[in-house]
Each structure stands twice: as structure tokens, then as C-alpha cells.
Scaffold this motif. Structure first.
Motif, short mmCIF file in Angstrom:
data_model
loop_
_atom_site.label_atom_id
_atom_site.label_comp_id
_atom_site.label_asym_id
_atom_site.label_seq_id
_atom_site.Cartn_x
_atom_site.Cartn_y
_atom_site.Cartn_z
N LEU A 76 0.84 -1.20 0.00
CA LEU A 76 0.00 0.00 0.00
C LEU A 76 0.87 1.24 0.00
O LEU A 76 1.82 1.34 0.79
N HIS A 77 0.54 2.20 -0.86
CA HIS A 77 1.25 3.47 -0.94
C HIS A 77 0.24 4.59 -0.70
O HIS A 77 -0.61 4.87 -1.55
N CYS A 78 0.32 5.19 0.49
CA CYS A 78 -0.69 6.16 0.92
C CYS A 78 -0.17 7.58 0.74
O CYS A 78 0.93 7.91 1.19
N GLU A 79 -0.97 8.41 0.09
CA GLU A 79 -0.60 9.80 -0.15
C GLU A 79 -1.66 10.72 0.44
O GLU A 79 -2.84 10.59 0.15
N GLY A 80 -1.23 11.65 1.28
CA GLY A 80 -2.17 12.59 1.88
C GLY A 80 -2.48 12.24 3.32
O GLY A 80 -2.03 11.23 3.87
N ASP A 81 -3.29 13.09 3.94
CA ASP A 81 -3.59 12.99 5.37
C ASP A 81 -4.80 12.09 5.64
O ASP A 81 -5.59 11.79 4.76
N ASN A 82 -4.90 11.70 6.92
CA ASN A 82 -6.07 11.00 7.45
C ASN A 82 -6.39 9.70 6.71
O ASN A 82 -7.55 9.38 6.44
N VAL A 83 -5.36 8.93 6.40
CA VAL A 83 -5.54 7.61 5.81
C VAL A 83 -5.80 6.61 6.93
O VAL A 83 -5.16 6.67 8.00
N ARG A 84 -6.70 5.67 6.67
CA ARG A 84 -7.02 4.64 7.66
C ARG A 84 -6.90 3.26 7.00
O ARG A 84 -7.48 3.03 5.94
N ILE A 85 -6.15 2.37 7.65
CA ILE A 85 -6.00 0.98 7.20
C ILE A 85 -6.41 0.10 8.36
O ILE A 85 -5.78 0.15 9.43
N CYS A 86 -7.44 -0.70 8.20
CA CYS A 86 -7.99 -1.40 9.36
C CYS A 86 -8.63 -2.72 8.95
O CYS A 86 -8.77 -3.04 7.78
N GLY A 87 -9.05 -3.48 9.95
CA GLY A 87 -9.72 -4.74 9.73
C GLY A 87 -9.03 -5.87 10.45
O GLY A 87 -8.21 -5.67 11.35
N ARG A 88 -9.36 -7.09 10.06
CA ARG A 88 -8.78 -8.29 10.67
C ARG A 88 -8.14 -9.20 9.63
O ARG A 88 -7.83 -10.35 9.91
N GLY A 89 -7.92 -8.70 8.42
CA GLY A 89 -7.32 -9.48 7.36
C GLY A 89 -5.81 -9.43 7.37
O GLY A 89 -5.19 -8.85 8.26
N VAL A 90 -5.21 -10.02 6.32
CA VAL A 90 -3.76 -10.17 6.23
C VAL A 90 -3.24 -9.49 4.97
O VAL A 90 -3.84 -9.62 3.89
N LEU A 91 -2.14 -8.77 5.10
CA LEU A 91 -1.45 -8.13 3.98
C LEU A 91 -0.10 -8.81 3.80
O LEU A 91 0.71 -8.83 4.73
N SER A 92 0.15 -9.37 2.61
CA SER A 92 1.40 -10.08 2.33
C SER A 92 2.10 -9.43 1.15
O SER A 92 1.51 -9.23 0.09
N ASP A 93 3.39 -9.12 1.34
CA ASP A 93 4.21 -8.50 0.28
C ASP A 93 5.24 -9.51 -0.24
O ASP A 93 6.39 -9.18 -0.48
N ARG A 94 4.79 -10.74 -0.44
CA ARG A 94 5.70 -11.84 -0.76
C ARG A 94 6.44 -11.63 -2.08
O ARG A 94 7.61 -11.97 -2.21
N LYS A 95 5.78 -11.06 -3.09
CA LYS A 95 6.43 -10.91 -4.40
C LYS A 95 7.67 -10.03 -4.29
O LYS A 95 8.74 -10.38 -4.80
N GLN A 96 7.54 -8.87 -3.62
CA GLN A 96 8.70 -8.01 -3.44
C GLN A 96 9.74 -8.66 -2.53
O GLN A 96 10.95 -8.49 -2.72
N MET A 97 9.29 -9.39 -1.53
CA MET A 97 10.22 -10.06 -0.64
C MET A 97 11.08 -11.07 -1.41
O MET A 97 12.30 -11.13 -1.24
N MET A 98 10.45 -11.86 -2.27
CA MET A 98 11.20 -12.85 -3.05
C MET A 98 12.15 -12.17 -4.03
O MET A 98 13.26 -12.67 -4.28
N ALA A 99 11.75 -11.01 -4.58
CA ALA A 99 12.65 -10.27 -5.48
C ALA A 99 13.90 -9.84 -4.74
O ALA A 99 15.01 -9.90 -5.29
N ARG A 100 13.74 -9.41 -3.49
CA ARG A 100 14.90 -8.98 -2.72
C ARG A 100 15.79 -10.17 -2.34
O ARG A 100 17.02 -10.08 -2.35
N ILE A 101 15.18 -11.28 -2.01
CA ILE A 101 15.95 -12.49 -1.70
C ILE A 101 16.75 -12.94 -2.92
O ILE A 101 17.95 -13.26 -2.82
N ASN A 102 16.12 -12.95 -4.08
CA ASN A 102 16.81 -13.37 -5.30
C ASN A 102 17.96 -12.44 -5.63
O ASN A 102 19.03 -12.87 -6.08
N GLN A 103 17.76 -11.13 -5.41
CA GLN A 103 18.83 -10.18 -5.67
C GLN A 103 20.00 -10.39 -4.71
O GLN A 103 21.17 -10.36 -5.11
#
Length: 312
Positions: free
Chosen positions: A101-128
Motif C-alpha cells: 500500500l502506498h498512501c498519499e495525503g492525510d487521514n488515511v485509515r488501514i484497518c480490519g482483521r485481514g492479512v497483507l502479504s508483500d511476498r512478491k517483493q520479498m522474493m525479489a529482494r531475496i533473489n537479488q
């Protein structure tokens, strides 16, 4: 596995663990983040974490203006999914977001009970990093550190003020898990879990607050790069790399008025890097100043290591 002994960490009033007929029973009467250690060391190798969430409040309606609503199921949002000022990202229970998530501006809200996974970028960094290692680079993780920082790489990034991140779980992050540069960010009841060697927890702007959260982060959990923060009632599972709170790492700045109160640290390993033996560390500093910082009622489970460590 037949349970013969059980220990609950942190020790909290109203929460009890017991064994009945070889089975572990945990009674939770209040929200919080808990670790159940079963049969001694085996429980450290295969930890059981219990996250008791409080009831949700002010749940946004699906389809409402300014609401990015993600219901149960898998959602591929890609890298740097844009969130505008005053908008809400809601992850319902059972929702899995793949991306960042890339948030621009004030008063942004990120909430709930779900899961956020950034696995694709993580694997790119591991491979590099693996490619750099094969090429003979003895510090493969440092190759892209400054560039990724300049490119605002984070699983959740925000530039505005008065942001709120509440309730969600963030896993598999490539760099910073949560990074906000504006003032007055609040992070509450959030779970950050990652095993990547060069992965960091939270860095935020002035006057940020971190309350009732859980961290299992392999690199720095907190980076105090700006003044004024309050971290309270959090549970931190310290792993093998870096400190819990990093007070400076090759940067020159002045910061002050940090409160670190009523937190619990569970030490995962005793065989850690020298710099990582400090719970609070000042490393490779070039003029960093810290004043008026308070650490109070800190509970440490496991090898206490060093409370602080300075490496110039």
C-alpha cells in the motif's frame, strides 16, 4: 505432542494456561498478544501465538465513498497500491491482500482483521541478495538498501499526517513493514511477522504512537529516526539480527521524548550477532543525539542479553 508443561508469556492478569489430560487449555478474558510455550525449549522451536482481538469498531460499509473494501478471499493489488487522502482500506476477516500500500495525503485509515502479504517483493529482494552473494559480495543485503529507502519501498508507506493502522496482520515484507514520514501516525493492535534477514518493523514521523501490537521481525523492530514516540503494551519476539529499538545507524539527526512503557520482549535466540545483543542499540552513528527517553516496566523473557549497546 503430549504436553507436560506450559508457560504463558507475557504473564497477564485474566489470562491462564493449564494442562488437562495432556492437552493445553488457555483461558483469555481480555484482548492481547500471547505466546504459549509448550514443553520447554520445544515451544521456542515451534511457537504458538494467540492474538485475541477486541471487537471491531466503526467498520466501513462496502461501496462507501473513499473505502477500499476487501472481503474474504485473495486479492492481488500489486506493488504500491494507491490510497488517497481521507481514504480507508478495510481488510475483512479472511481477506488476504497480496501487494503493498502506498498512501498519499492525510487521514488515511488501514484497518480490519485481514492479512497483507508483500511476498512478491520479498522474493525479489531475496533473489537479488542471492545473486550478489554468488558474485562475491560479502554484504549482499546492503546493495539496494539506500536505493530502496529512497524509492519509499515498504509494505505500507505513507507520507501524510494523522494516519491510522489498526487490527491487521502484515507478513512477508521485503524491507520496512510500516513506514510513515508524516506526524501523528497511530499503529494499534497490529501484528507484524517476517523472517527476512534485512526486514524492519516500523519507522514513523514525529509524535507517533504504537499500542497493543505484536512483532516477530528479523531486523530492527523500531527505528527512532524522528522525535517523540510512545510505544506501550506491545509484545516483541526478538530474533537473531539487529536490536529491538535502533537509535541510529549511520544517520545524523537529533531526536527526543521517546516513551517505551509496559512492553514485553521474548528473546528467541542467544546465539546472535554482536550488535544484536543489545535490546536498544546505537550503531555506526555520525552524530546522533537522543535526550529525554524513558524505558519503564520492561519485561524480558529468555536471555537478557544487553539492555543497550553502542557501536561506533
Amino acid at each position: 505432542i503430549h504436553a507436560t508443561e506450559v508457560e504463558l508469556r507475557p504473564e497477564t492478569a485474566g489470562v491462564q494456561a493449564s494442562i488437562v489430560d495432556g492437552k493445553v487449555h488457555v483461558r483469555i478474558q481480555r484482548p492481547g498478544q500471547y505466546f504459549v510455550r509448550i514443553n520447554g525449549k520445544h515451544g521456542m522451536d515451534h511457537p504458538l501465538f494467540l492474538f485475541a482481538n477486541p471487537p471491531e469498531k466503526d467498520v466501513p460499509e462496502e461501496g462507501a465513498d473513499g473505502v477500499h473494501y476487501f472481503g474474504p478471499g485473495v486479492h492481488k493489488i500489486g506493488t504500491k497500491y494507491r490510497v488517497g487522502p481521507g481514504e480507508t482500506v478495510y481488510l475483512a476477516g479472511g481477506a488476504m491482500l497480496l501487494g503493498s500500500l502506498h498512501c498519499e495525503g492525510d487521514n488515511v485509515r488501514i484497518c480490519g482483521r485481514g492479512v497483507l502479504s508483500d511476498r512478491k517483493q520479498m522474493m525479489a529482494r531475496i533473489n537479488q541478495a542471492n545473486s550478489e552473494r554468488r558474485a562475491g559480495n560479502k554484504q549482499p543485503w546492503n546493495r539496494n538498501h539506500d536505493q530502496w529507502f529512497a524509492d519509499k519501498v515498504a509494505t505500507i508507506y505513507g507520507s501524510g499526517k494523522d494516519a491510522l493502522v489498526e487490527g491487521i496482520t502484515v507478513i512477508e515484507s521485503p524491507f520496512y513493514m510500516i513506514r510513515f514520514s508524516g506526524p501523528n501516525t497511530t499503529v494499534r493492535n497490529v501484528k507484524l511477522i517476517s523472517d527476512l534477514y534485512n526486514n524492519n518493523g516500523i519507522v514513523a514521523g514525529t509524535s507517533h504512537t504504537i499500542i497493543d501490537c505484536f512483532f516477530k521481525v528479523e531486523d530492527d523492530v523500531f527505528c527512532w529516526m524522528s522525535p517523540i514516540s510512545e510505544t506501550r503494551n506491545c509484545v516483541i519476539w526478538k530474533q537473531t539480527n539487529a536490536c529491538v529499538a535502533q537509535l541510529g545507524y549511520g544517520y545524523s539527526y537529533k531526536t527526543y521524548n521517546h516513551l517505551f512503557i509496559d512492553n514485553s520482549i521474548i528473546v528467541d535466540q542467544t546465539n546472535v550477532q554482536n550488535m544484536a545483543r543489545g535490546l536498544f542499540g546505537l550503531a555506526s552513528s555520525i552524530g546522533t543525539e537522543f535526550t529525554n527517553c524513558l524505558i519503564e516496566n520492561l519485561r524480558v523473557y529468555g536471555d537478557t542479553l544487553n539492555l543497550s549497546l553502542i557501536h561506533i
